[in-house]
Design a protein around this motif. Sequence first.
Motif, mmCIF file in Angstrom:
data_model
loop_
_atom_site.group_PDB
_atom_site.id
_atom_site.type_symbol
_atom_site.label_atom_id
_atom_site.label_comp_id
_atom_site.label_asym_id
_atom_site.label_seq_id
_atom_site.Cartn_x
_atom_site.Cartn_y
_atom_site.Cartn_z
ATOM 1 N N VAL A 216 0.842 -1.203 0.000
ATOM 2 C CA VAL A 216 0.000 0.000 0.000
ATOM 3 C C VAL A 216 0.873 1.246 0.000
ATOM 4 O O VAL A 216 0.657 2.187 -0.783
ATOM 5 C CB VAL A 216 -0.951 -0.009 1.220
ATOM 6 N N GLN A 217 1.890 1.273 0.871
ATOM 7 C CA GLN A 217 2.803 2.416 0.910
ATOM 8 C C GLN A 217 3.661 2.481 -0.348
ATOM 9 O O GLN A 217 3.955 3.565 -0.858
ATOM 10 C CB GLN A 217 3.698 2.329 2.158
ATOM 11 N N VAL A 218 4.060 1.335 -0.869
ATOM 12 C CA VAL A 218 4.835 1.298 -2.104
ATOM 13 C C VAL A 218 4.044 1.914 -3.251
ATOM 14 O O VAL A 218 4.554 2.721 -4.032
ATOM 15 C CB VAL A 218 5.235 -0.157 -2.443
ATOM 16 N N ALA A 219 2.760 1.534 -3.373
ATOM 17 C CA ALA A 219 1.921 2.075 -4.442
ATOM 18 C C ALA A 219 1.772 3.580 -4.317
ATOM 19 O O ALA A 219 1.621 4.285 -5.323
ATOM 20 C CB ALA A 219 0.555 1.405 -4.408
ATOM 21 N N ALA A 245 -1.691 -5.859 -11.671
ATOM 22 C CA ALA A 245 -0.473 -6.536 -12.110
ATOM 23 C C ALA A 245 -0.794 -7.707 -13.040
ATOM 24 O O ALA A 245 -1.849 -8.342 -12.937
ATOM 25 C CB ALA A 245 0.308 -7.028 -10.901
ATOM 26 N N ARG A 246 0.139 -8.007 -13.946
ATOM 27 C CA ARG A 246 -0.027 -9.137 -14.861
ATOM 28 C C ARG A 246 0.233 -10.458 -14.152
ATOM 29 O O ARG A 246 -0.447 -11.443 -14.385
ATOM 30 C CB ARG A 246 0.939 -8.994 -16.047
ATOM 31 N N SER A 247 1.263 -10.477 -13.293
ATOM 32 C CA SER A 247 1.672 -11.718 -12.634
ATOM 33 C C SER A 247 0.677 -12.127 -11.547
ATOM 34 O O SER A 247 0.260 -11.316 -10.712
ATOM 35 C CB SER A 247 3.062 -11.528 -12.017
ATOM 36 N N ALA A 248 0.320 -13.412 -11.546
ATOM 37 C CA ALA A 248 -0.567 -13.926 -10.505
ATOM 38 C C ALA A 248 0.085 -13.799 -9.127
ATOM 39 O O ALA A 248 -0.596 -13.557 -8.128
ATOM 40 C CB ALA A 248 -0.919 -15.384 -10.787
ATOM 41 N N TYR A 249 1.413 -13.938 -9.062
ATOM 42 C CA TYR A 249 2.113 -13.809 -7.786
ATOM 43 C C TYR A 249 2.004 -12.384 -7.249
ATOM 44 O O TYR A 249 1.736 -12.178 -6.069
ATOM 45 C CB TYR A 249 3.577 -14.199 -7.960
ATOM 46 N N THR A 250 2.199 -11.386 -8.120
ATOM 47 C CA THR A 250 2.077 -9.994 -7.694
ATOM 48 C C THR A 250 0.649 -9.701 -7.254
ATOM 49 O O THR A 250 0.419 -9.015 -6.249
ATOM 50 C CB THR A 250 2.482 -9.040 -8.832
ATOM 51 N N ARG A 251 -0.314 -10.222 -7.991
ATOM 52 C CA ARG A 251 -1.712 -10.022 -7.602
ATOM 53 C C ARG A 251 -1.983 -10.669 -6.245
ATOM 54 O O ARG A 251 -2.754 -10.153 -5.437
ATOM 55 C CB ARG A 251 -2.656 -10.596 -8.656
ATOM 56 N N GLY A 252 -1.305 -11.803 -5.993
ATOM 57 C CA GLY A 252 -1.447 -12.450 -4.694
ATOM 58 C C GLY A 252 -0.862 -11.616 -3.566
ATOM 59 O O GLY A 252 -1.443 -11.526 -2.481
ATOM 60 N N LEU A 253 0.296 -10.993 -3.822
ATOM 61 C CA LEU A 253 0.880 -10.101 -2.825
ATOM 62 C C LEU A 253 -0.067 -8.941 -2.525
ATOM 63 O O LEU A 253 -0.246 -8.541 -1.369
ATOM 64 C CB LEU A 253 2.222 -9.544 -3.318
ATOM 65 N N TRP A 254 -0.654 -8.395 -3.577
ATOM 66 C CA TRP A 254 -1.570 -7.267 -3.406
ATOM 67 C C TRP A 254 -2.810 -7.709 -2.620
ATOM 68 O O TRP A 254 -3.291 -7.000 -1.728
ATOM 69 C CB TRP A 254 -1.961 -6.707 -4.769
ATOM 70 N N ALA A 255 -3.318 -8.895 -2.912
ATOM 71 C CA ALA A 255 -4.503 -9.400 -2.220
ATOM 72 C C ALA A 255 -4.213 -9.696 -0.749
ATOM 73 O O ALA A 255 -5.128 -9.678 0.084
ATOM 74 C CB ALA A 255 -5.013 -10.660 -2.916
ATOM 75 N N ALA A 256 -2.953 -9.956 -0.427
ATOM 76 C CA ALA A 256 -2.578 -10.308 0.943
ATOM 77 C C ALA A 256 -2.344 -9.103 1.839
ATOM 78 O O ALA A 256 -2.030 -9.258 3.012
ATOM 79 C CB ALA A 256 -1.317 -11.176 0.928
ATOM 80 N N ARG A 257 -2.502 -7.904 1.291
ATOM 81 C CA ARG A 257 -2.286 -6.715 2.117
ATOM 82 C C ARG A 257 -3.406 -6.590 3.155
ATOM 83 O O ARG A 257 -4.577 -6.844 2.855
ATOM 84 C CB ARG A 257 -2.224 -5.458 1.246
ATOM 85 N N PRO A 258 -3.064 -6.218 4.389
ATOM 86 C CA PRO A 258 -4.098 -6.042 5.411
ATOM 87 C C PRO A 258 -4.919 -4.789 5.150
ATOM 88 O O PRO A 258 -4.426 -3.810 4.591
ATOM 89 C CB PRO A 258 -3.296 -5.916 6.711
ATOM 90 N N ARG A 266 -8.446 -14.292 8.032
ATOM 91 C CA ARG A 266 -7.208 -14.858 7.512
ATOM 92 C C ARG A 266 -6.875 -14.225 6.168
ATOM 93 O O ARG A 266 -7.707 -14.165 5.267
ATOM 94 C CB ARG A 266 -7.347 -16.375 7.334
ATOM 95 N N LEU A 267 -5.636 -13.737 6.039
ATOM 96 C CA LEU A 267 -5.177 -13.195 4.768
ATOM 97 C C LEU A 267 -4.652 -14.331 3.897
ATOM 98 O O LEU A 267 -4.005 -15.257 4.397
ATOM 99 C CB LEU A 267 -4.053 -12.167 4.994
ATOM 100 N N PRO A 268 -4.892 -14.287 2.595
ATOM 101 C CA PRO A 268 -4.323 -15.302 1.714
ATOM 102 C C PRO A 268 -2.820 -15.084 1.565
ATOM 103 O O PRO A 268 -2.323 -13.983 1.758
ATOM 104 C CB PRO A 268 -5.039 -15.046 0.382
ATOM 105 N N THR A 269 -2.084 -16.129 1.236
ATOM 106 C CA THR A 269 -0.675 -15.990 0.895
ATOM 107 C C THR A 269 -0.544 -15.702 -0.582
ATOM 108 O O THR A 269 -1.463 -16.002 -1.369
ATOM 109 C CB THR A 269 0.115 -17.260 1.237
ATOM 110 N N ALA A 270 0.578 -15.118 -0.965
ATOM 111 C CA ALA A 270 0.776 -14.806 -2.375
ATOM 112 C C ALA A 270 0.762 -16.061 -3.219
ATOM 113 O O ALA A 270 0.230 -16.086 -4.340
ATOM 114 C CB ALA A 270 2.093 -14.049 -2.567
ATOM 115 N N ASP A 271 1.345 -17.160 -2.713
ATOM 116 C CA ASP A 271 1.424 -18.391 -3.503
ATOM 117 C C ASP A 271 0.060 -19.038 -3.716
ATOM 118 O O ASP A 271 -0.106 -19.836 -4.628
ATOM 119 C CB ASP A 271 2.375 -19.382 -2.827
ATOM 120 N N GLU A 272 -0.918 -18.706 -2.885
ATOM 121 C CA GLU A 272 -2.248 -19.265 -3.081
ATOM 122 C C GLU A 272 -2.929 -18.718 -4.325
ATOM 123 O O GLU A 272 -3.900 -19.289 -4.816
ATOM 124 C CB GLU A 272 -3.122 -18.979 -1.849
#
Length: 274
Positions: A216-219, A245-258, A266-272
């Motif tokens: 969030v702060q990075v964005a 983001a194009r990458s599913a991993y990056t989208r996972g990181l974004w989805a895991a933000r609190p 429970r927050l999802p992990t990026a790998d999920e």
Amino acid sequence: MPEPILDVRNLSVALPDDAGWRTIVSSVSFDVGQEIVALVGGSGSGKSLTARAIMGLLPARARPTADRLTCGGDDLRTLTEREWTRRRGKLLALMPQDPKMSLNPGQRIGVQIEETLLLHTSLRKEERREAALDMLVRLGLADAERIHRSYPRQLSGGMAQRAMMAAMLVNRPRLLIADEPTSALDREVQTQILALLRSLTVDLGMGLLLISHDLVQVARFADRVIVMRQGRIEEELAAHELADARSAYTRGLWAARPSAKTYGGRLPTADEAL
């Protein structure tokens, strides 16, 4: 196009293990100009090891290789330890995660800020003091005289972080690497520190490589984002594009933000997301 301040091409870092050598960072390439570039990724993705390779601070057993690794035109691959000493704090500087642990508890703040100037310049004592006070004021510490003569234990977390920033920036390095610089601070102070870093990137004409887990702060504050996963670059994109983001991993990181919506759940992990 102007030459980048930092130019990294095919940087790899290997560490020994029972089977021989294990590559931890693999063929990483990116550059940093007069801007904020954020390096993000899950724990163990290679962010901090990449930063330490750039700073020449890898453990002795590590084996770094790169086709190109330059900062301000200097080839960092060939520097001796004495040459590194002349460049750290002048050409490039590293801001650690926890300032209270990094500042010397037995020395006044002013002494610690002025140390870089003592090592790298011919300024007189009074000139070093004025430079330190000026940087403290730039960093939003109106009571600079008191901070200058204080010990780290007498400062709040936000003040200590600003004091550490002053020590890293007083000699105006071309590149600052900030490794999770706000992780120990509350949200309001985090925002203040990142806003200051963004302003100083412009004012001092430097590049900033920001290692962070806070997307969030990075964005909000970065210009570009480099996403690392398992020692490789997964994706590079503009900071404002993180949510798309194009990458599913990056989208996972974004989805895991609190957030307020996920509080208590429970927050999802990026790998999920893969």
